[in-house]
Design an enzyme around this catalytic site. Structure first.
Site, PDB file in Angstrom:
ATOM      1  CG  ASP A 170      11.195   3.091  -5.768  1.00  0.00           C
ATOM      2  OD1 ASP A 170      10.951   2.277  -6.679  1.00  0.00           O
ATOM      3  OD2 ASP A 170      12.304   3.174  -5.191  1.00  0.00           O
ATOM      4  CG  ASP A 186       1.049  -6.104  10.191  1.00  0.00           C
ATOM      5  OD1 ASP A 186       2.086  -5.419  10.359  1.00  0.00           O
ATOM      6  OD2 ASP A 186       0.511  -6.286   9.084  1.00  0.00           O
ATOM      7  CD  GLU A 246       0.759  -1.777   4.165  1.00  0.00           C
ATOM      8  OE1 GLU A 246       0.722  -3.015   4.186  1.00  0.00           O
ATOM      9  OE2 GLU A 246       1.482  -1.122   3.394  1.00  0.00           O
ATOM     10  CB  THR A 302       4.885 -16.860   2.473  1.00  0.00           C
ATOM     11  OG1 THR A 302       5.042 -15.768   3.389  1.00  0.00           O
ATOM     12  CG2 THR A 302       5.757 -18.008   2.911  1.00  0.00           C
ATOM     13  CG  MET A 352       0.163 -15.469   1.945  1.00  0.00           C
ATOM     14  SD  MET A 352      -0.642 -17.061   2.059  1.00  0.00           S
ATOM     15  CE  MET A 352       0.688 -18.128   2.506  1.00  0.00           C
ATOM     16  CB  SER A 353       1.339 -11.944   7.695  1.00  0.00           C
ATOM     17  OG  SER A 353       0.257 -11.053   7.508  1.00  0.00           O
ATOM     18  CG  ASP A 406      16.820   0.283  -5.182  1.00  0.00           C
ATOM     19  OD1 ASP A 406      16.143  -0.421  -5.956  1.00  0.00           O
ATOM     20  OD2 ASP A 406      16.361   0.885  -4.208  1.00  0.00           O
TER      21      ASP A 406
END
Lengths: 686, 566, 190
Positions: free
Chosen positions: A311, A348, A352, A385, A387-388, A526
């Site tokens: 990953d 958020d 990130e 979505t 998105m935020s 997984d």
């Protein structure tokens, strides 16, 4: 447990074997002489039978006051030593595992579980009586009575008993962090857990059984090798038995003691004596790296892996990306765009998100708002979505997210201006993740998130490539970004926009082409892929489903561990191959030591074959037998540690090992036997 | 040793080398059912054979059906030859009016030819009718060689195929190999032999009066046709007792050279066929180089020992190499080369008497057979014998690179090791155990031609040769009922207990999927691998016999040099 | 399985026809046309009769004939119906006794020989019907033969040179002299 963290990787200074283990092993080696135990190792069983026979002759010598009691005694003694040395090697290897098992067992004992009964109330039962499907409640300070899945609540848990890691972890119902392991301690809150295993099958049980080597199953390669060794043993029994008749034809009856000595020297006692120790030690090395393998087979399979699926996030890159650039669309107001970026990320809390806030704040300087305006509605990120964003009180909507999702959102307002799309592609091509920023259906800017590669990864991939293993990076990124990161990290291939199905298909495709696939995973989705892969390593932090599907569990939850497991698997096989080659090559010298000694009685001219110029026939035979016994002891450290492993191509590995263990195996015994012979002469023992 | 002696060996090797690729390519075409330039002649014959026998060309067989068909064919062939030998007196083409063979000798001879051994307890010129020779032994020489090649091809198919469980059709394979490969080569070779002086007639023996007035009975018979297939099929059963030493079978140095070439050519060519079948001709060349290395070592040792001569003779003031049992026209080099070729393969024809070789000169042929005749080897049997060692080497070496061993992409696991080892295990058991029985009982030592270690060598050689289906002998050993039975058993098991496990192994491999090669897999065509393969052959194959050989030829040599005689 | 057994019988029958009969007959047929002499047995005629086969050695005992090698074929040697060798091992006392006896006999029969006895005259051949001797063995016997035939030794030697077959292509085999041909050539000198 807390103090030692027995399972933690040892420091370099750790001795190969502790003295306590050595003492126990000596005793254990004697117990293993029981023929019922010994017969499981056919090669060493033959040696034991030989020792009994020579001892019988020794007794006959003593009773009849005839024969060569001194010589027979020496041969008998060394034959017994040969068996004992081999048993000792096995006992030492097992001993190291047993010490770990002891620690684990202590954790397991006398845990009380609160089981929910039919009436919905909880009753106290012994943890050992819990069965699959039982539901238990675990409160603060209590030990989790068995492996299971949290169905209610969340808690911080101390897993150090299993992982050795002292920092507590959070486990909660639902999602990918719902699994708890028996033996761990709840530090806060209270949880309700469904037990997932029957008594004796739990994680801890398997671990104990495994390290103890109690019901150690021979691995496929080990079985094949045992067959080879048994066949060689049969051949040499025939060789030596027929030699009796041949010598009689030549006019001299050889002593049975000497023939037994020859037989023991010829059969592959070196590898036969060390074979199980090598296997146990291999498992032990896996354990020392904090990986639990459900079987030796899995470790062996790791050595065979052709394709490694990794990953991207967490394995190749650090889990968190950081914003590197905010691009303003032509014609948009720079301050407005930066503020939009800032506002949409304020809530958020991911690294990130925070990095976007930091970058935007830095760019805005004094114009940066510190608080979101009154009445701002946050729209959280969802996998659906992708998105935020925020809905401002003014009615204005700001969204950031995957470009195609944001464009789709824009289309709900009006046909969006696609002028930014070339920029999106450029960012992606750089290996960064583009987040499109839109206000009320108009794309206004672009945030570039940069992946941070873990240090040294490309070197590790180069190592893997040298071993002949292909690495495939699995990522949810778009193909452009994935390609750039793959290039930078040095993986051989990548699977972009990966879904669980795509991953599964990739594994099946590789397997259909005859390749063995290894992968790591932690989430419930997984699990099928982990089960399908030939080597599946689940993270201990992952779900119970993932752990059950995998054949190894990494207690450190370090996805790069897979590389080390592959190396251990390879090293395990190499050690077996090297010692087999060495053992077989040894026979040449032993023939030259013993054959002239046997035949000299019939044909004195046979001394011409005594190329080592060993002093007397007795000394020659005894030297060969002693060498044969001592070489087992001498090689125990190698068996436990494994042969030196370097990642390199098979051709190079083969050449080097043939040189060391093949050619070395031819030469070493000539020197060794000669030295022992000289020593025997010096001590007047020959 | 002389320069011309070495040049003769070099020339032979170069011709073998030059023929390997064209012959291998041709055989590959034959076994894949492709049209060849001989198809216009043989394709109609082939169709007739299939129609007559009820064979469907595309009927693929799993390994056990293949093995059963092969066994059934061998059984029928045995019954036929046994009956023929027991009834030859009443059948035509018997101008010498030879009586029927004794059941013991007929049994031994029938097994011997069925297994491609061609052990000569019979002496052809005084025992067998022309019918028994050509329609009995001669026919077996074609089909027993054909069976060997067919099995080898089936084994290679198993290695080359992926995820299929069948190995081809035995009837088609045997028909094609006999018709397209053996028959044309034998016909051409027979004509050359005839031109050189090998008789081909059906006349009764002719008694002439020599210049000195003595009567001499000159023998005849269809020898040229028999001689050709005898060498090409690595059969070795002589038309006459002295085999290829006899000027009837081998009249000139040229026929000698061609006979050695014929012994080696098909076996060498099959290494190339193997390479083509597995899709990598380097694989074939790797086997070829391993074989060539052992061939040269063997030749050098024999040549050196024979050329050095017999010190006991030198003491009598007679100098020169050892010529006892050798023919003038071949000399020492031509005899050494023949001895190496005939025991490296499973031929067993001889142009000089091994019993009279120097001990070390006789040791090499014995070792050649004890390692299972993998130095080019019998047609087919050399290839599949070598494959056993390759599987074993792959297993040991494969572990050393840290992977489950793979042979051409297929994992060598428990079952493969089991089957390969079963085929290898049979050799020491079938050689050493009967030898031990023979030396322990009077029946075994009664017919020895020599005493002392040399007598032991005769027995050891007999069982090494029978088990390996070679058929050459330390011919001092005479036949009696013990040897008829014991060598017969060794020949039978030596053949079928090697073939059947190998077919099973092939069946096993055929069903496996081949993984592509990569940096993690080692190549079975590298120099390192060839070195390892040689090591395995010498250590696992040859060292097993060291104690026995030490008491035979090695002791013999040491005693001889110390001046002892028996 | 039964089907395979039936096929086995049928294939056996048809292949016996092809390889056991057609093939040898074909070679025989060609041989009769192209190499009738060789195929027939390479008979040698002299004095109006067949005196032997070119490729088969004979026993020579008269002093005026070149002798061949010792032979173990048949009771007296050189019996083509009982080809074979002594099969004596190199350390066999029988072999050494035989060589000693041959040495003695050769020495007394060839008192004027110029060189030592070539080994091929002392050792039995493989077939027992070896038609050849080495040139050295011929030269060794030349003085005896010349004397018995009242010929100059040089003439006999010249004949040997003429009768010597060199190695094929200069490489294959060994130089040799066919004893029957040599003796016939001697006869023709008279």
């Amino acid at each position: 447990m807390q103090s030692g963290g027995t399972l933690r990787r040892r420091s370099a200074a750790r001795p190969l074997v502790e003295t306590a283990i050595l003492k126990n092993s000596l005793l254990e080696a004697l117990c293993k002489l029981d023929p019922r135990t010994q017969v499981r190792n056919p090669v060493m069983f033959i040696v034991e039978v030989g020792a009994v026979v020579t001892t019988g002759f020794l007794l006959a010598d003593l009773i009849h006051r005839a024969g060569t009691p001194g010589f027979d005694a020496a041969i008998s003694a060394w034959l017994w030593f040969t068996v004992l040395f081999a048993n000792f090697a096995e006992a030492v290897a097992e001993g190291r595992g047993k010490a770990q098992a002891e620690n684990l067992r202590r954790t397991k004992s006398d845990t009380i579980a609160h089981r929910r009964n039919a009436a919905g109330t909880y009753e106290d039962v012994a943890a050992s009586s819990l069965r699959k499907g039982d539901t238990v409640r675990v409160s603060v300070g209590e030990i989790v009575p068995g492996d299971g899945e949290i169905i209610e609540g969340a808690a911080t848990i101390d897993e150090s008993a299993i992982t050795g890691e002292s920092a507590p972890v959070v486990r909660e119902a639902g999602g990918d962090r719902s699994a708890v392991t028996g033996g761990t301690r709840v530090l806060s809150d209270s949880i309700v857990v469904t037990i997932a295993t029957n008594p004796g099958e739990s994680f801890l049980d398997r671990m104990i059984a495994l390290v103890e080597g109690a019901q150690r199953q021979k691995t496929p390669n080990e079985i094949a090798l045992s067959i080879l060794l048994s066949a060689l043993t049969i051949i040499f029994v025939v060789v030596v038995a027929t030699l009796y008749a041949f010598s009689q034809y030549a006019g001299s009856t050889p002593s049975i003691v000497i023939l037994v000595a020859l037989l023991v020297c010829l059969i592959p006692t070196t590898i036969g004596g060390l074979l199980s120790a090598i296997g146990i030690a291999g498992m032990d090395r896996v354990m020392q790296r904090n990986v639990l393998a459900t079987s030796g087979r899995a470790v062996e399979a790791a050595g065979d892996v052709d394709t490694l699926l990794l990953d991207k996030t967490g394995t190749i890159t650090l889990g968190n990306r950081s914003a590197s650039d905010i691009i303003v669309a032509a014609g948009a107001d720079r301050t407005q765009v930066l503020q939009a970026a800032l506002l949409s990320s304020l809530a958020d809390e991911t690294p990130e998100g925070r990095s976007i806030v930091t970058l935007a704040r830095h760019a805005l300087g004094a114009q940066a708002p510190s608080e979101p305006p009154e009445g701002t509605q946050f729209v959280p990120f969802s996998a659906y979505t992708r998105m935020s964003g925020v809905d401002l009180q003014s009615g204005s909507k700001i969204r950031k997210g995957a470009p195609d999702s944001v464009i789709a959102w824009c289309k709900e307002f009006h046909a969006p201006d696609l002028a930014l799309m070339p920029e999106v592609e450029r960012v992606a091509r750089r290996g960064e993740t583009p987040l499109l920023l839109a206000i009320d259906g108009s794309p206004v800017g672009l945030i570039a998130l940069k992946d941070i590669l873990k240090p040294q990864m490309s070197r590790r991939f180069a190592r893997l490539r040298a071993m002949g293993i292909r690495t495939v990076m699995i990522t949810g990124d778009n193909p452009l970004t994935a390609a750039a990161i793959a290039g930078e990290a040095g993986v051989d291939d990548f699977l972009a926009e990966a879904t669980p199905e795509a991953k599964m298909n990739l594994i099946k495709r590789e397997q259909a082409a005859g390749r063995l696939v290894a992968m790591t995973g932690d989430g419930t989705n997984d699990a099928p892929a982990l089960a399908q892969a030939d080597v599946g390593v689940a993270m201990n932090s992952g779900t119970q489903a993932a752990k059950e599907a995998a054949n190894m569990i990494d207690l450190d939850s370090d996805p790069t561990k897979l590389i080390e497991i592959v190396e251990i698997g390879k090293q395990l096989l190499m050690t077996r191959g090297a010692l087999t080659t060495f053992s077989i090559a040894n026979d040449v010298a032993k023939y030259f030591a013993i054959l002239p000694a046997i035949f000299i009685a019939a044909y004195p001219q046979m001394n011409a074959l005594n190329i080592m110029h060993l002093a007397t026939p007795q000394s020659a035979i005894l030297s060969a037998v002693i060498f044969n016994a001592l070489i087992i002891i001498a090689l125990i450290p190698l068996a436990l540690r494994g042969v030196r492993y370097e990642p390199r191509g098979a051709a190079v590995a083969l050449r080097t090992n043939v040189l060391i263990y093949g050619v070395g195996g031819l030469i070493v015994p000539f020197i060794g036997i000669k030295l022992i012979d000289m020593l025997l002469q010096a001590l007047h023992l020959g | 040793m002389t320069l011309t002696g070495w040049l003769q060996a070099v020339l032979l090797f170069l011709v073998v080398l030059a023929l390997t690729k064209p012959l291998g390519t041709y055989m590959h075409a034959v076994f894949s059912g492709k049209r060849t330039w001989l198809s216009p002649v043989f394709a109609p014959v082939e169709r007739i054979i299939y129609r007559f026998s009820g064979v469907r060309e595309d009927d693929e067989m799993p390994w056990y059906i293949y093995a059963f068909a092969m066994s059934a064919f061998s059984l029928v062939g045995f019954a036929y030859l046994y009956t023929l030998l027991l009834t030859q007196a009443w059948l035509p083409l018997n101008p010498q009016h030879f009586p029927n063979l004794s059941p013991g000798l007929a049994w031994n001879t029938a097994i011997s030819f069925l297994t491609n051994t061609n052990w000569q307890f019979y002496s052809g010129e005084s025992t067998l009718s022309y019918l028994s020779q050509m329609a009995g032994l001669g026919w077996h020489m074609f089909v027993s060689a054909g069976v060997g090649i067919a099995v080898a091809i089936a084994v290679v198919r198993g290695i080359a195929r992926s995820g299929r469980s069948t190995l081809g059709n035995f009837w088609v394979d045997i028909t094609r190999v006999c018709l397209y490969v053996l028959l044309p080569l034998a016909a051409v070779f027979a004509l050359v032999l005839m031109a050189q002086g090998v008789p081909q007639n059906f006349n009764a023996y002719h008694t002439v009066t020599t210049l000195e007035g003595r009567a001499q009975t000159i023998t005849g018979g269809p020898m040229a046709s028999q001689e050709a297939i005898k060498e090409l099929g690595t059969n070795g059963g002589g038309f006459v007792n002295a085999n290829s030493a006899s000027p009837n079978e081998n009249p000139t140095p040229l026929t000698n050279f061609l006979e050695i070439l014929a012994i080696l050519a098909i076996a060498a060519g099959l290494t190339y066929t193997y390479g083509l079948m597995v899709g990598d001709t380097r694989q074939g060349w790797a086997l070829f180089s391993a074989m060539a290395t052992l061939f040269w070592i063997g030749f050098a040792v024999i040549y050196h020992a024979e050329a050095a001569g017999n010190p006991l003779m030198h003491q009598l003031g007679v100098h020169g190499g050892n010529m006892e049992g050798k023919e003038t026209r071949f000399g020492i080099a031509g005899s050494a080369l023949f001895a190496e070729a005939t025991t490296a393969t499973s031929c067993g024809a001889v142009n000089a008497m091994m019993d009279s070789f120097m001990p070390i000169g006789g040791l090499v042929p014995m070792v050649n057979m004890q390692i299972g005749e993998v130095v080019f080897g019998g047609v087919g049997s050399g290839l599949y014998g070598m494959i056993e060692f390759v599987v074993l080497t792959v297993f040991i070496a494969g572990l050393m690179v840290g992977r489950t061993p793979e042979f051409l992409g297929k994992k060598i696991e428990r079952r493969e090791v089991q089957l390969a080892i079963l085929a290898i295990l049979i050799t020491p058991i079938l050689v050493l155990v009967p030898t031990a029985i023979a030396v322990a009982f009077p029946a075994g030592t009664a017919t020895l031609g020599n005493t002392g270690p040399h007598g032991f060598s005769e027995i050891l050689y007999a069982f090494s040769s029978s088990n390996a289906n070679n058929g050459s002998a330390f011919a001092g050993l005479g036949g009696n009922r013990f040897y008829y039975a014991a060598t017969g058993i060794a020949m039978f098991f030596g053949r079928f207990f090697e073939m059947i496990p190998l077919l099973a192994l092939a069946g096993c491999l055929a069903g496996k999927r081949a993984a592509p090669a990569g940096a993690g897999t080692f190549s079975t065509s590298s120099a390192t691998f060839v070195f390892l393969l040689l090591g395995t052959i010498l250590i696992v194959g040859a060292l097993t016999f060291l104690p026995a050989d030490a008491l035979g030829p090695i002791a013999d040599g040491l005693l001889l040099h110390s001046g002892r005689t028996f | 399985m039964l089907k395979q057994l039936l096929t086995a019988v049928r294939i056996t029958v048809i292949s016996i026809v092809i390889f056991g009969f057609v093939y040898p007959a074909l070679i025989w047929g060609i041989g009769r046309v192209t190499w009738p002499n060789q195929a027939g047995g390479s008979y040698v005629r002299a004095h109006g009769r067949i005196v032997g086969s070119r490729i088969i050695g004979q026993l020579w005992t008269r002093p005026q004939d070149f002798a061949g090698r010792p032979s173990a074929a048949g009771k007296d040697g050189y019996d083509p119906t009982a080809t074979g060798a002594s099969n004596d091992g190199p350390d066999s006392s029988a072999l050494l006794a035989r060589v000693r006896a041959s040495l003695k006999a050769l020495r007394s029969a060839n008192p004027n020989a110029a060189q030592g006895i070539p080994i091929d005259l002392l050792t039995a051949s493989g077939s027992g019907i070896d038609p050849d001797i080495t040139p050295a063995a011929a030269y060794y016997q030349a003085p005896r033969v010349a004397r018995a035939r009242h010929l100059p030794v040089a003439t006999v030697r010249r004949l040997i040179v003429a009768q010597t077959h060199q190695r094929t292509l200069g490489i294959l085999g060994e130089p040799r002299v066919n004893v029957l041909e040599l003796n016939l050539a001697l006869d023709r000198l008279h």
